[in-house]
Design a protein around this motif. Sequence first.
Motif, short mmCIF file in Angstrom:
data_model
loop_
_atom_site.label_atom_id
_atom_site.label_comp_id
_atom_site.label_asym_id
_atom_site.label_seq_id
_atom_site.Cartn_x
_atom_site.Cartn_y
_atom_site.Cartn_z
N GLY A 124 36.10 34.85 37.71
CA GLY A 124 37.08 34.65 36.66
C GLY A 124 38.31 35.51 36.81
N SER A 125 39.29 35.26 35.98
CA SER A 125 40.55 36.00 36.00
C SER A 125 40.41 37.31 35.26
CB SER A 125 41.65 35.18 35.34
OG SER A 125 41.89 34.01 36.05
N LEU A 126 41.21 38.26 35.66
CA LEU A 126 41.35 39.53 34.95
C LEU A 126 42.81 39.63 34.51
CD1 LEU A 126 39.41 41.98 37.29
CD2 LEU A 126 38.74 41.26 35.01
N PRO A 127 43.12 40.45 33.51
CA PRO A 127 44.52 40.59 33.09
C PRO A 127 45.37 41.16 34.22
CG PRO A 127 43.02 41.66 31.53
CD PRO A 127 42.21 41.23 32.70
N ASP A 128 46.60 40.67 34.31
CA ASP A 128 47.55 41.21 35.27
C ASP A 128 47.91 42.63 34.85
OD1 ASP A 128 47.45 38.65 36.25
OD2 ASP A 128 49.35 38.05 35.36
N MET A 143 31.32 38.33 40.18
CA MET A 143 30.12 39.03 39.70
C MET A 143 28.90 38.47 40.41
SD MET A 143 28.73 41.22 37.60
CE MET A 143 29.55 41.52 36.07
N THR A 144 28.05 39.37 40.91
CA THR A 144 26.83 38.95 41.60
C THR A 144 25.64 39.07 40.66
OG1 THR A 144 26.27 41.13 42.46
CG2 THR A 144 27.76 39.76 43.81
N ARG A 145 24.57 38.40 41.01
CA ARG A 145 23.35 38.45 40.18
C ARG A 145 22.72 39.84 40.17
NH1 ARG A 145 20.17 33.99 41.43
NH2 ARG A 145 21.61 33.23 42.96
N GLN A 146 23.05 40.68 41.13
CA GLN A 146 22.54 42.05 41.17
C GLN A 146 23.31 42.98 40.23
OE1 GLN A 146 23.48 40.36 43.98
NE2 GLN A 146 21.52 39.95 44.96
N GLY A 147 24.38 42.46 39.58
CA GLY A 147 25.17 43.27 38.66
C GLY A 147 26.36 43.94 39.30
N LEU A 148 26.65 43.62 40.56
CA LEU A 148 27.81 44.20 41.24
C LEU A 148 29.01 43.30 40.98
CD1 LEU A 148 28.98 46.35 43.10
CD2 LEU A 148 28.26 44.96 45.04
N ARG A 149 30.06 43.92 40.50
CA ARG A 149 31.29 43.18 40.18
C ARG A 149 32.38 43.64 41.12
NH1 ARG A 149 34.08 42.14 34.37
NH2 ARG A 149 36.21 42.62 34.97
N GLN A 159 48.47 33.98 46.13
CA GLN A 159 47.28 34.42 46.87
C GLN A 159 46.10 34.62 45.93
OE1 GLN A 159 47.38 38.32 48.74
NE2 GLN A 159 45.96 37.65 50.34
N ALA A 160 46.32 35.27 44.80
CA ALA A 160 45.22 35.50 43.84
C ALA A 160 44.69 34.17 43.31
CB ALA A 160 45.71 36.39 42.70
N ASP A 161 45.59 33.24 42.97
CA ASP A 161 45.16 31.94 42.47
C ASP A 161 44.41 31.14 43.52
OD1 ASP A 161 46.27 32.52 40.02
OD2 ASP A 161 48.09 31.33 40.33
N ALA A 166 39.37 28.86 45.30
CA ALA A 166 38.44 28.66 46.42
C ALA A 166 37.05 29.18 46.05
CB ALA A 166 38.94 29.37 47.67
N LEU A 167 36.98 30.34 45.41
CA LEU A 167 35.69 30.90 45.03
C LEU A 167 35.03 30.07 43.93
CD1 LEU A 167 36.56 34.68 45.17
CD2 LEU A 167 34.93 33.47 46.63
N LYS A 168 35.83 29.60 42.98
CA LYS A 168 35.26 28.74 41.92
C LYS A 168 34.71 27.45 42.52
CE LYS A 168 37.72 30.28 37.82
NZ LYS A 168 38.71 29.90 36.79
N THR A 169 35.42 26.90 43.49
CA THR A 169 34.97 25.66 44.13
C THR A 169 33.70 25.89 44.95
OG1 THR A 169 37.24 24.86 44.27
CG2 THR A 169 35.63 23.84 45.74
N ASP A 170 33.70 26.94 45.77
CA ASP A 170 32.56 27.20 46.65
C ASP A 170 31.35 27.73 45.91
OD1 ASP A 170 34.23 26.37 48.62
OD2 ASP A 170 34.15 28.21 49.80
N CYS A 171 31.55 28.35 44.74
CA CYS A 171 30.44 28.89 43.95
C CYS A 171 30.11 27.97 42.80
CB CYS A 171 30.80 30.27 43.40
SG CYS A 171 31.13 31.49 44.65
N ARG A 172 30.46 26.73 42.89
CA ARG A 172 30.33 25.76 41.80
C ARG A 172 28.94 25.80 41.16
NH1 ARG A 172 32.60 20.94 44.07
NH2 ARG A 172 31.16 21.38 45.73
N TYR A 173 27.86 25.90 41.95
CA TYR A 173 26.51 25.88 41.38
C TYR A 173 25.99 27.27 41.13
CZ TYR A 173 26.89 21.08 42.74
OH TYR A 173 27.33 19.81 42.85
#
Length: 194
Positions: A124-128, A143-149, A159-161, A166-173
Amino acid sequence: MLRMFSLRGLPWTPDGQQKVQITVAELESLRSELAELEEREAYFKAQLEHVDEILRTARLSGYLYIRSRWAALPGEPPVLDDSDIDDWLPRFVVLHGQCLFFYLLSTDLSPQDSTLLSDVVEVGSLPDFRREDDEIRYSFYVMTRQGLRFECCSASKVQADTWLEALKTDCRYGCGGAEAVNEASETKNHSETD
C-alpha cells in the motif's frame, strides 16, 4: 595498458631496439600484478553479466530508498513513532519471478535480502514526505506474513507508482491474505449462481 604496471627505473622503448634486463623478483612482481589484473577483469566481467541478466529478465528493477520495520508482537508495547528518523538507505531492488530482491548496489552478485511474493500479505501507499534536502519523497510499503514491513520511497512519483502497481499486480493473491482468496471465491460463486 603499459601504464598500469609499476616499472620504475626500467627503460622501455616500444620499437624493441633496446634490450631490457630485469631481475627474477621484478619478473615475479610483474606476473603477480598481471594475475591480479586478470582476476579483477574476471570479477568485473561477472558483475557486468549479472547486471545484464537482471536488466534483461527482471520484471522491474531500480534504486529505491528502503527501511525495514517489524510489526509489534502480541503483548509488546506499541511501536514508537519513528517517522522523523531518517534511516532510509539506497538499495537496488529487483522484482524477478516470484521474488523481490534487495541489493546494496546494482553490481552486487548476490542480494542482501529477499522476500517471496507469496509471503507478501499487504502492499500500500504511505504518505509523501519531505527529506532534509526539501525534496518530496513518494513512498509505499510491502508487508510480509512474518511481520516484516519494507518501507520504500523514491524522489520520482512515476517510479513509486510503477513499483506499487507492479507489486499489487504480482501479489494479487498474496496481498490481503484471506481477503483476496475470499473475493476470488465470491466472484466465482456469483458467476455460478447466474
